[in-house]
Design a protein around this motif. Structure first.
Motif: not given
Length: 325
Positions: A29-46
């Protein structure tokens, strides 16, 4: 033993050896081929909570997989500005069989305070580690909207002016206090990991120096070395540039370079990265493979692009070294 029997046995051994030589080599296996994990960006109020659902996948040929999910402070600090809770717990963020997946949730709660701070940012980081076949980090940006700065102060009663004597005009307010002159040096630290090390550098909050198109921030540099007894190591780089105060649409840029050196200190490879964003930006290098005794260095610097108000910024970069064999 008869000569005919000897020749027959030699012929059989030759056929078996030829068959073994014809078998295909096991795929690596090629270490550079490890697939990314999708992490969404969010906006939150106090005072509100944002719940992120993150699908964790262990691709075929790369199992088993271990995951670590945590919230990383940028301009928003922990626990003063936010709290985060991950489910399931860290000890259960593991996928034993390749080709399977699971869903983790992160409950990100912004603290409701009464301080005017402007919009602040933090990150949710997912570290995916595959057994002896590489690892990668992925991020989602969390923006906390401040609800305190928009509330005007209560009007104060205006005293009636005295009839006599004629009041003396109040002195004019002086200019807003300036930031102190830049001082200090970047902080550099190295942390031992189970299969390697993490080295990172971070600058103080600096004003920088005037340059074409904005204000230049000199940044910092850090290096790691593959142990001489190791055969190969994988090195990944990450850099970031963050404004101290979020001011309107003010932007920052970031330049980074990863360079590899031979055991004798001769550079033999480099790769550059650049990016820009409103208030924050980051670069991530896909990684390089070096041999035992060789080393790698990452450098990072940036510019506050055409700032609209006095401000400072902070730059940091890091190298994660993983021993492969």
């Amino acid at each position: 033993m008869p000569a005919t029997a000897t020749r027959s046995r030699l012929a059989v051994l030759a056929i078996v050896a030829a068959s073994l030589a014809a078998l295909p080599a096991a795929a690596t296996a090629d270490a550079s081929a490890v697939r990314p994990t999708n992490v969404a960006s969010r906006t939150v109020a106090e005072g509100q909570t944002a719940t992120l659902r993150i699908k964790l996948t262990c691709q075929r040929g790369y199992g088993p997989c271990d995951f670590r999910i945590d919230a990383v402070a940028l301009t928003a600090t922990r626990p003063g500005d936010f709290a985060a809770r991950t489910s399931p717990v860290r000890s259960k963020l593991k996928i034993r069989r390749a080709g399977r997946s699971m869903v983790a949730t992160v409950a990100f709660t912004a603290t409701d305070d009464a301080v005017c701070e402007g919009a602040e940012v933090a990150r949710v980081r997912v570290l995916k580690h595959t057994r002896r076949k590489g690892s990668r980090r992925d991020y989602g940006l969390i923006t906390i909207q401040d609800d305190d700065c928009a509330t005007p102060p209560a009007p104060q009663p205006v005293p009636a002016p005295p009839a006599t004597p004629t009041p003396t005009p109040a002195p004019e307010a002086g200019p807003a206090p300036a930031f102190p002159a830049d001082s200090g040096t970047p902080t550099v630290r190295t942390v031992a990991l189970a299969d390697g090390s993490l080295a990172e550098c971070t600058t103080p909050q600096w004003i920088g120096t005037e340059a074409a198109g904005g204000v230049f921030q000199p940044g910092c540099a850090v290096a790691v070395a593959c142990p001489p007894e190791a055969r190969t190591c994988n090195v990944r780089a990450e850099s970031r540039h963050t404004l101290e105060r979020a001011v309107g649409e003010d932007r920052v840029s970031l330049n980074s370079r990863i360079t590899t050196f031979s055991a004798g200190g001769v550079a033999f490879f480099h790769r550059d990265g650049s990016s820009a964003g409103v208030g924050f930006t980051r670069n991530e290098d896909p990684g390089v493979i070096i041999r035992g005794g060789e080393s790698a260095r990452v450098e990072c610097n940036g510019v506050r692009i055409a700032p609209s108000a006095p401000n400072r910024s902070q730059i940091g970069c890091s190298l994660t070294l993983e021993r492969l064999s």
